[in-house]
Design a protein around this motif. Structure first.
Motif, short mmCIF file in Angstrom:
data_model
loop_
_atom_site.label_atom_id
_atom_site.label_comp_id
_atom_site.label_asym_id
_atom_site.label_seq_id
_atom_site.Cartn_x
_atom_site.Cartn_y
_atom_site.Cartn_z
N ASP A 1 0.82 -1.21 0.00
CA ASP A 1 0.00 0.00 0.00
C ASP A 1 0.85 1.26 0.00
O ASP A 1 0.34 2.37 -0.21
CB ASP A 1 -0.92 0.02 1.22
CG ASP A 1 -1.97 -1.08 1.17
OD1 ASP A 1 -2.28 -1.54 0.06
OD2 ASP A 1 -2.46 -1.49 2.24
N LYS B 1 4.27 5.90 -14.08
CA LYS B 1 3.50 5.43 -15.24
C LYS B 1 4.10 5.82 -16.58
O LYS B 1 3.76 5.24 -17.59
CB LYS B 1 2.07 6.01 -15.16
CG LYS B 1 1.33 5.65 -13.87
CD LYS B 1 -0.05 6.24 -13.87
CE LYS B 1 -0.02 7.75 -13.78
NZ LYS B 1 0.59 8.24 -12.54
N ARG C 1 4.87 8.41 -4.37
CA ARG C 1 3.50 7.92 -4.24
C ARG C 1 2.51 8.93 -4.81
O ARG C 1 1.47 8.56 -5.39
CB ARG C 1 3.20 7.62 -2.77
CG ARG C 1 4.00 6.42 -2.25
CD ARG C 1 4.04 6.37 -0.74
NE ARG C 1 2.69 6.29 -0.18
CZ ARG C 1 2.41 6.58 1.09
NH1 ARG C 1 3.36 6.97 1.92
NH2 ARG C 1 1.17 6.47 1.53
N SER D 1 2.36 8.69 -8.53
CA SER D 1 1.66 7.49 -8.98
C SER D 1 0.18 7.73 -9.20
O SER D 1 -0.47 6.99 -9.94
CB SER D 1 1.82 6.37 -7.95
OG SER D 1 3.18 6.03 -7.77
N SER D 2 -0.35 8.77 -8.58
CA SER D 2 -1.80 8.95 -8.60
C SER D 2 -2.27 10.22 -9.28
O SER D 2 -3.48 10.43 -9.43
CB SER D 2 -2.33 8.96 -7.15
OG SER D 2 -1.78 10.05 -6.43
N GLN D 3 -1.32 11.07 -9.70
CA GLN D 3 -1.71 12.36 -10.25
C GLN D 3 -1.09 12.59 -11.63
O GLN D 3 0.09 12.29 -11.83
CB GLN D 3 -1.25 13.50 -9.32
CG GLN D 3 -1.91 13.48 -7.96
CD GLN D 3 -3.37 13.87 -8.03
OE1 GLN D 3 -3.74 14.79 -8.75
NE2 GLN D 3 -4.19 13.19 -7.26
N ALA E 1 -4.04 12.28 -2.09
CA ALA E 1 -3.53 11.29 -3.05
C ALA E 1 -2.92 10.10 -2.33
O ALA E 1 -3.01 8.96 -2.80
CB ALA E 1 -2.48 11.94 -3.95
N LYS F 1 -3.96 9.05 0.51
CA LYS F 1 -5.00 8.53 1.38
C LYS F 1 -4.61 8.65 2.86
O LYS F 1 -4.95 7.78 3.67
CB LYS F 1 -5.32 7.07 1.03
CG LYS F 1 -5.80 6.89 -0.41
CD LYS F 1 -6.09 5.44 -0.74
CE LYS F 1 -6.55 5.29 -2.19
NZ LYS F 1 -6.80 3.88 -2.56
#
Length: 310
Positions: free
Chosen positions: A31, A37, A73, A76-78, A135, A137
């Motif tokens: 997690d 990406k 991290r 990875s999400s934005q 982002a 969490k």
């Protein structure tokens, strides 16, 4: 700014306040893994790491490491806007700010930002902090390779505390350097920790390395194939950094123990202090030979051009 100040202090070796057990760490580590990406993200990452290093230079190295973990991290999400230097700088400053708060380090935004480049007010940085927190969490107690070092060291069955400390110190150095290698982001923190210990043990205790490799590979939590891949990448990293700075070289003499010429079995034997003295002597002798082969002066002082090349 209140977004992170209410978070409790923690350290990277013991990240969880509840259920801080080894099974829990292995269960949850995925997690806390980043996934880059695109190639553009890799370029953005390298630039951001340079800024984080600049902004956190007055802090403990763990803060810089944690800030880069948040950065990875977050990336990875934005979707990251390209060719916007101010965005890069704002993200880097916010990651350092969050990492410093997590370590309860006293700082001012003016100290972090310095005198050059874009200057952001507290409200702008706070908004970016909230974006990063969302982002991630709110998982700010990052599980990193440092969380697994103490778990793997007993597998090597080193009885002398000085040797264990030397091994841990070298593994920590390797983990810090490994964070800059984007390829290593694909491996779990536990695998990076195990690989760093193996890499360090190969440097310090080469004759026992096969036994150490077998011991760590036998751990039920370790994926053997990924361990081998990660270790090979660290070997590549080590070769690329072989001609490191003279400062790094000098500091390594204070902590590293090389027992290449010591005839030991898989279990530790002999006097620890004698091992250390002999090992350091061997290391210095070999270092002087390496310097001569690479054109360094015999007195250990590098020419200016050589220092600049490093």
């Amino acid at each position: 700014m209140q977004c992170a100040t209410r978070l409790m202090e923690f350290n990277l070796e013991n990240p969880l306040t509840k259920f801080n057990t080894i099974p829990s760490l292995f269960l949850l580590e995925s997690d806390h893994m980043p996934i880059l990406k695109a190639t553009d993200d890799v370029c953005f990452r390298q630039e951001a790491i340079c800024l984080i290093s600049q902004f956190s230079c007055k802090f403990h190295p763990f803060i810089s490491y944690l800030a880069v973990n948040y950065l990875d991290r977050f990336l990875s999400s934005q979707p990251i806007p390209q060719n916007k230097t101010w965005v890069l700088r704002l993200i880097a400053i916010s990651c350092v700010s969050l990492a410093a708060k997590m370590n309860r380090t006293d700082f001012s935004l003016a100290d972090i930002q310095g005198d050059g480049g874009f200057m952001f007010d507290a409200r702008t940085i706070e908004r970016m902090e909230y974006l990063i927190l969302g982002a991630l969490k709110w998982r700010m107690r990052s599980i990193t390779p440092f969380s697994f070092i103490s778990f793997f060291i007993p597998f090597l069955k080193l009885k002398d505390p000085a040797l264990r400390q030397a091994l841990k110190a070298r593994a920590v150095e390797i983990i810090f350097k490994a964070q800059n290698v984007t390829k290593l982001l694909e491996f779990k923190p536990s695998i990076i920790a195990a690989s760093a210990l193996l890499f360090a043990s190969h440097e310090l205790f080469p004759l026992q390395f096969p036994c150490y490799h077998k011991a760590i590979s036998s751990c039920l939590y370790v994926h053997k194939e990924n361990l081998l891949k990660c270790y090979k990448w660290m070997q590549k990293m080590g070769k690329e950094r072989e001609e490191g700075s003279m400062m790094d070289m000098a500091s390594s003499w204070n902590t590293a123990v090389n027992v290449l010429d010591q005839q030991f079995s898989c279990s530790e034997s002999g006097n620890g202090s004698a091992i250390t003295t002999a090992a350091l002597s061997v290391r210095r002798e070999r270092e002087m030979k390496r310097r001569k082969m690479n054109g360094y002066p015999n007195n250990g002082t590098a020419h200016l051009s050589q220092v600049q090349h490093c």
